[in-house]
Scaffold this motif. Structure first.
Motif, PDB file in Angstrom:
ATOM      1  N   GLY A  92       0.824  -1.214   0.000  1.00 11.38           N
ATOM      2  CA  GLY A  92       0.000   0.000   0.000  1.00 11.38           C
ATOM      3  C   GLY A  92       0.854   1.257   0.000  1.00 11.38           C
ATOM      4  N   ASP A  93       1.914   1.266   0.810  1.00  9.57           N
ATOM      5  CA  ASP A  93       2.809   2.430   0.859  1.00  9.57           C
ATOM      6  C   ASP A  93       3.498   2.636  -0.485  1.00  9.57           C
ATOM      7  OD1 ASP A  93       3.957   2.220   4.349  1.00  9.57           O
ATOM      8  OD2 ASP A  93       2.133   3.017   3.433  1.00  9.57           O
ATOM      9  N   CYS A  94       3.928   1.558  -1.106  1.00  4.79           N
ATOM     10  CA  CYS A  94       4.595   1.680  -2.411  1.00  4.79           C
ATOM     11  C   CYS A  94       3.608   2.185  -3.458  1.00  4.79           C
ATOM     12  CB  CYS A  94       5.193   0.349  -2.841  1.00  4.79           C
ATOM     13  SG  CYS A  94       6.691  -0.039  -1.921  1.00  4.79           S
ATOM     14  N   LEU A  95       2.372   1.712  -3.396  1.00  3.14           N
ATOM     15  CA  LEU A  95       1.353   2.169  -4.340  1.00  3.14           C
ATOM     16  C   LEU A  95       1.114   3.670  -4.172  1.00  3.14           C
ATOM     17  CD1 LEU A  95      -0.737   1.535  -6.516  1.00  3.14           C
ATOM     18  CD2 LEU A  95      -2.327   0.853  -4.721  1.00  3.14           C
ATOM     19  N   ILE A 130      -8.690   0.758   4.663  1.00  8.10           N
ATOM     20  CA  ILE A 130      -9.881  -0.083   4.750  1.00  8.10           C
ATOM     21  C   ILE A 130      -9.711  -1.357   3.922  1.00  8.10           C
ATOM     22  CG2 ILE A 130     -12.334  -0.174   4.177  1.00  8.10           C
ATOM     23  CD1 ILE A 130     -12.181   2.937   4.841  1.00  8.10           C
ATOM     24  N   VAL A 131      -9.128  -1.221   2.747  1.00 14.80           N
ATOM     25  CA  VAL A 131      -8.854  -2.395   1.914  1.00 14.80           C
ATOM     26  C   VAL A 131      -7.956  -3.361   2.684  1.00 14.80           C
ATOM     27  CG1 VAL A 131      -7.543  -3.156  -0.109  1.00 14.80           C
ATOM     28  CG2 VAL A 131      -9.162  -1.290  -0.327  1.00 14.80           C
ATOM     29  N   ILE A 132      -6.902  -2.811   3.287  1.00 11.65           N
ATOM     30  CA  ILE A 132      -5.924  -3.621   4.017  1.00 11.65           C
ATOM     31  C   ILE A 132      -6.580  -4.296   5.219  1.00 11.65           C
ATOM     32  CG2 ILE A 132      -3.906  -3.436   5.521  1.00 11.65           C
ATOM     33  CD1 ILE A 132      -2.847  -1.329   3.448  1.00 11.65           C
ATOM     34  N   SER A 133      -7.390  -3.553   5.941  1.00 15.84           N
ATOM     35  CA  SER A 133      -8.062  -4.118   7.107  1.00 15.84           C
ATOM     36  C   SER A 133      -9.013  -5.231   6.673  1.00 15.84           C
ATOM     37  CB  SER A 133      -8.799  -3.000   7.850  1.00 15.84           C
ATOM     38  OG  SER A 133      -9.815  -3.533   8.636  1.00 15.84           O
TER      39      SER A 133
END
Lengths: 147, 143
Positions: free
Chosen positions: A108-111, A137-140
């Motif tokens: 997510g951070d790289c995106l 939210i996606v990650i959770s």
């Protein structure tokens, strides 16, 4: 239940509508594999990942980056119920792929960083906040079915 | 995750590119952090104006960036080189170290925005490793 402001909704929809998946997907995944090399553990059968140059020209990585990015389309289309939308994907990542959920944040951070590079100054603080809220939210949701 | 000679070279090389836009990088990183992570505002409640691009934010952004350059100069021994800064953060400012990561993330986003061609994955890796070491050195005197 997640509350989205109109700004947040339109920002997320706009980012994904304008995004070049064939560019951003490979860039984000390969960046993740370079910057956080331990994430390579999930790609043992992807061939040559020996150095940054190899990773960035690896066709399997590129293809997978596109796949992962399109996986987010479902969340964009169902922003009011990402949790339920991703229940099956969560089980897949937990039971079949055995991915440590911490890795979701790394990708997510790289995106975020790739999108920032593409959008330049259009990636304002407010846009970043909305995008990071969406990713959180996606990650959770992806981590929800782990046990 | 020690810095290799290659990492150090990549960091120094990229820092020299950053110098032409230091004020912009500093101000943008700090402004952004205050907006995207509102809890960080708790450390700046004594400022008259926390709006992005305001005078206190811009001035302080420069202070942060100069700190990063200072760290780059002391890249061969960050722990000892940043002792004074660590004491400042530990005893006076008492910033929770979790915020160092938040600041670093915002800075990486700004660097990607302002240097899309130069902030390659390899440079990103070296800078991220370096800033993580800086954060560790800053936290040295905490307990």
């Amino acid at each position: 239940m997640v509350e989205w402001t109109d700004f947040e909704r339109s920002t997320i929809e706009s980012i994904f509508a304008k995004m070049d998946y064939e560019d951003v997907g490979p860039a984000a995944l390969s960046r993740c594999l370079v910057v956080y090399p331990w994430t390579q553990r999930y790609f043992g059968n992807f061939g040559n990942l020996y150095n940054a140059a190899a990773i960035m020209s690896n066709k399997m990585v590129a293809q997978h980056g596109i796949t992962v990015l399109h996986g987010m389309d479902r969340a964009v289309k169902n922003m009011d119920n990402i949790k339920a939308t991703y229940a099956e994907l969560s089980v897949l990542h937990s039971e079949k792929l055995h991915v440590d959920p911490d890795n979701f944040k790394l990708l997510g951070d790289c995106l975020t960083i790739v999108i920032a590079a593409r959008m330049g100054t259009a990636f304002t603080a407010e846009v970043q906040a909305a995008f990071q809220k969406f990713l959180a939210i996606v990650i959770s949701s992806l981590g929800r079915q782990y046990h | 995750m020690t810095l290799s000679a290659k990492d150090k070279a990549a960091v120094k090389g990229f820092m020299s590119k950053m110098k032409s836009r230091s004020e912009e990088i500093g101000a943008e990183t700090l402004s952004r952090m205050l907006v995207v992570y509102p809890q960080t505002k708790s450390y700046f409640a004594h400022w008259p104006d926390l709006a992005p691009g305001s005078a206190p934010v811009r001035e302080h952004g420069v202070i942060f960036i100069n700190g990063v350059y200072e760290a780059a100069d002391k890249i061969d021994d960050l722990k000892n080189g940043l002792l004074t800064l660590s004491e400042l953060h530990a005893f006076m400012l008492r910033v929770d170290p979790v915020n160092f990561k938040i600041f670093i993330h915002c800075m990486l986003v700004v660097l990607a925005m302002l240097f899309p061609e130069d902030f390659t994955p390899q440079v990103h890796l070296a800078v991220d490793k370096f800033l993580a070491q800086v954060a560790l050195a800053l936290a040295e005197k905490y307990r």
